[in-house]
Design a protein around this motif. Structure first.
Motif, mmCIF file in Angstrom:
data_model
loop_
_atom_site.group_PDB
_atom_site.id
_atom_site.type_symbol
_atom_site.label_atom_id
_atom_site.label_comp_id
_atom_site.label_asym_id
_atom_site.label_seq_id
_atom_site.Cartn_x
_atom_site.Cartn_y
_atom_site.Cartn_z
ATOM 1 N N TRP A 223 0.831 -1.205 0.000
ATOM 2 C CA TRP A 223 0.000 0.000 0.000
ATOM 3 C C TRP A 223 0.867 1.257 0.000
ATOM 4 N N THR A 224 1.949 1.229 0.768
ATOM 5 C CA THR A 224 2.828 2.399 0.847
ATOM 6 C C THR A 224 3.498 2.673 -0.492
ATOM 7 N N ILE A 225 4.019 1.616 -1.109
ATOM 8 C CA ILE A 225 4.661 1.782 -2.419
ATOM 9 C C ILE A 225 3.628 2.226 -3.456
ATOM 10 N N GLY A 226 2.450 1.604 -3.402
ATOM 11 C CA GLY A 226 1.394 1.965 -4.347
ATOM 12 C C GLY A 226 0.965 3.413 -4.198
ATOM 13 N N PHE A 227 0.857 3.876 -2.957
ATOM 14 C CA PHE A 227 0.487 5.272 -2.735
ATOM 15 C C PHE A 227 1.563 6.206 -3.295
ATOM 16 N N ALA A 228 2.836 5.877 -3.056
ATOM 17 C CA ALA A 228 3.927 6.722 -3.551
ATOM 18 C C ALA A 228 3.931 6.773 -5.078
ATOM 19 N N LEU A 229 3.725 5.624 -5.718
ATOM 20 C CA LEU A 229 3.715 5.578 -7.186
ATOM 21 C C LEU A 229 2.533 6.364 -7.751
ATOM 22 N N SER A 230 1.361 6.193 -7.147
ATOM 23 C CA SER A 230 0.180 6.904 -7.652
ATOM 24 C C SER A 230 0.255 8.392 -7.321
ATOM 25 N N VAL B 276 -1.330 -16.450 -4.653
ATOM 26 C CA VAL B 276 -2.222 -15.318 -4.423
ATOM 27 C C VAL B 276 -1.494 -14.016 -4.738
ATOM 28 N N PHE B 277 -2.248 -13.076 -5.293
ATOM 29 C CA PHE B 277 -1.744 -11.728 -5.554
ATOM 30 C C PHE B 277 -2.337 -10.813 -4.488
ATOM 31 N N LEU B 278 -1.483 -10.331 -3.606
ATOM 32 C CA LEU B 278 -1.933 -9.578 -2.441
ATOM 33 C C LEU B 278 -2.494 -8.210 -2.825
ATOM 34 N N THR B 279 -3.489 -7.790 -2.126
ATOM 35 C CA THR B 279 -4.090 -6.445 -2.131
ATOM 36 C C THR B 279 -4.878 -6.087 -3.395
ATOM 37 N N THR B 280 -4.907 -6.934 -4.423
ATOM 38 C CA THR B 280 -5.708 -6.592 -5.599
ATOM 39 C C THR B 280 -7.141 -7.058 -5.386
ATOM 40 N N HIS B 281 -8.083 -6.323 -5.925
ATOM 41 C CA HIS B 281 -9.497 -6.654 -5.737
ATOM 42 C C HIS B 281 -9.874 -7.942 -6.459
ATOM 43 N N SER B 282 -9.300 -8.149 -7.640
ATOM 44 C CA SER B 282 -9.646 -9.314 -8.446
ATOM 45 C C SER B 282 -8.918 -10.572 -8.021
ATOM 46 N N GLY B 283 -7.873 -10.436 -7.198
ATOM 47 C CA GLY B 283 -7.041 -11.589 -6.864
ATOM 48 C C GLY B 283 -6.079 -11.956 -7.961
ATOM 49 N N ARG B 284 -5.953 -11.081 -8.965
ATOM 50 C CA ARG B 284 -5.023 -11.307 -10.078
ATOM 51 C C ARG B 284 -4.114 -10.094 -10.215
ATOM 52 N N LEU C 105 -9.392 -2.768 2.160
ATOM 53 C CA LEU C 105 -8.651 -1.802 1.359
ATOM 54 C C LEU C 105 -7.882 -2.533 0.274
ATOM 55 N N THR C 106 -8.020 -2.069 -0.975
ATOM 56 C CA THR C 106 -7.304 -2.685 -2.089
ATOM 57 C C THR C 106 -6.315 -1.696 -2.687
ATOM 58 N N LEU C 107 -5.393 -2.214 -3.471
ATOM 59 C CA LEU C 107 -4.387 -1.350 -4.075
ATOM 60 C C LEU C 107 -5.026 -0.326 -5.005
ATOM 61 N N MET D 217 -7.867 1.150 -4.630
ATOM 62 C CA MET D 217 -8.388 2.233 -3.807
ATOM 63 C C MET D 217 -7.260 3.139 -3.330
ATOM 64 N N VAL D 218 -6.124 2.548 -3.015
ATOM 65 C CA VAL D 218 -4.958 3.332 -2.596
ATOM 66 C C VAL D 218 -4.495 4.242 -3.728
ATOM 67 N N THR D 219 -4.533 3.750 -4.968
ATOM 68 C CA THR D 219 -4.078 4.578 -6.096
ATOM 69 C C THR D 219 -4.994 5.777 -6.314
ATOM 70 N N VAL D 220 -6.284 5.611 -6.064
ATOM 71 C CA VAL D 220 -7.211 6.748 -6.162
ATOM 72 C C VAL D 220 -6.796 7.841 -5.184
ATOM 73 N N ALA D 221 -6.522 7.440 -3.941
ATOM 74 C CA ALA D 221 -6.103 8.413 -2.926
ATOM 75 C C ALA D 221 -4.764 9.038 -3.287
ATOM 76 N N GLY D 222 -3.856 8.235 -3.836
ATOM 77 C CA GLY D 222 -2.536 8.742 -4.191
ATOM 78 C C GLY D 222 -2.575 9.769 -5.304
ATOM 79 N N VAL D 223 -3.335 9.498 -6.348
ATOM 80 C CA VAL D 223 -3.455 10.444 -7.461
ATOM 81 C C VAL D 223 -4.090 11.746 -6.986
ATOM 82 N N LEU D 224 -5.139 11.633 -6.172
ATOM 83 C CA LEU D 224 -5.814 12.808 -5.638
ATOM 84 C C LEU D 224 -4.844 13.653 -4.802
#
Length: 359
Positions: free
Chosen positions: A5-12, A230-238, A265-267, A269-276
């Motif tokens: 989530w932290t890396i995803g937020f930074a990237l987004s 398993v693919f962690l934190t993704t909504h689809s599991g992929r 919380l999914t990745l 959703m984190v990207t939405v917050a990060g871009v905003l």
């Protein structure tokens, strides 16, 4: 998962800054071409796609990721859903003055019209995922399609036709298409500014980074409880990368129904917050943050219709200008190609309608 989530937020967050500072906008790119025959922002988009393609193809070639693990791997090509959803989304983003990612960036810069767009998009998207329109989608639209004998990716078809190994075919197809895009990008001398190159290449690198984050860093070959991959934190599991329409809907779903205990919380959703957040900080530092709202009732109506079309269309097409555009096309998915064609055709038709209305 906190690390992801932290890396995803930074990237987004970086994506929000790039989109804001570089004026990256798919609707704007199409509008520039239709109205003024200027292709600068289309070349930004093509550059981002070429970089994303090369990165995805390289990771598939060396065996870091498997395209079959992405959300684009269905052998059933729902062509009607892709084209119709894409067309809805394309029309919607013109009426709403920008796609889902641009609406997030504009909201971050103080544009309250974009808040209305995102709320309408979230409601329509959730309805098309789980509500009344979901029943129509599942029963009457999604089943219309064809089964692809060699798979949904161009690389798989190249492998079947040439006898190349699948990793080699995936890498080669990515290189060939990316080179064609880069040749077109290089043709306009006026494009070669630092801003254009940083924006286009930077967003392409971020798409690749998200593929790595979900497909490599966030991949567990054997979950300790289920003993399954398993693919962690993704909504689809992929495997997933940047996409915004469905994640905006998931935020509304979590806001309304968080107490039922099933929300997580999914990745996305984190990207939405990060871009905003990235767009907001960028606008504040630039001194361009301004509160904006509707001046006319007609403008409000068009933005509500546009947001609703984007929500429904984004779910039908399985993605937006990022989800099926830069992200989906980076895999060279045939379904993504159809959806993006629908988006461009819908946007073109809506722009033509607007020109006639303002005559």
């Amino acid at each position: 998962m906190v690390q992801i989530w932290t890396i995803g937020f930074a990237l987004s967050f970086a994506a929000g800054v790039l989109i804001h500072r570089g004026h990256f906008c798919t609707m704007g790119a199409i509008s520039d071409w239709v109205l003024m025959r200027k292709a600068t922002r289309l070349r930004q988009w093509a550059l981002a796609l070429a970089v994303a393609m090369l990165g995805f193809g390289a990771m598939a070639w060396v065996g870091w990721i498997e395209p079959a693990n992405t959300i684009y791997a269905s052998k059933h090509l729902s062509w009607l859903s892709g084209l119709l959803g894409g067309a809805f989304f394309g029309v919607g983003m013109v009426l709403a003055s920008g796609c889902s990612s641009k609406s997030l960036v504009r909201l971050g810069a103080g544009n309250l019209k974009s808040l209305v767009v995102l709320m309408a998009m979230a409601v329509a998207g959730l309805a098309t995922m789980k509500g009344l329109t979901a029943v129509w989608r599942v029963n009457y639209i999604d089943p219309i399609g064809v089964n692809l004998p060699h798979g949904p990716f161009v690389g798989q078809w190249l492998s079947a036709l040439t006898g190349l190994t699948l990793p080699d075919a995936l890498g080669l197809s990515a290189v060939l298409v990316a080179v064609l895009l880069l040749v077109w990008v290089m043709q306009e001398r006026g494009f070669h500014t630092l801003s254009n190159w940083v924006t286009g290449a930077g967003l392409g690198v971020l798409v690749v980074a998200f593929w790595w984050l979900t497909g490599v860093f966030g991949f567990v070959p054997e979950h300790p409880l289920t003993l399954e991959p398993v693919f962690l934190t993704t909504h689809s599991g992929r495997m997933e990368a940047l996409s915004f329409t469905a994640p905006v809907g998931y935020w509304l779903d979590a806001l309304l129904y968080y107490s039922d205990g099933s929300k997580r919380l999914t990745l996305g959703m984190v990207t939405v917050a990060g871009v905003l957040a990235g767009a907001c900080i960028s606008a504040c530092l630039e001194g361009s943050f301004r509160w904006e709202s509707f001046a006319h009732r007609e403008d409000l109506v068009l933005h509500l219709i546009g947001g609703s079309l984007m929500g429904a269309g984004g779910v039908l097409a399985m993605g937006c200008t990022f989800g099926q555009g830069l992200t989906g096309l980076s895999t060279l998915s045939l379904g993504s190609l159809l959806s993006v064609m629908g988006i461009f055709l819908g946007a073109y038709a809506a722009l033509q309608w607007q020109m006639r209305q303002h005559g």
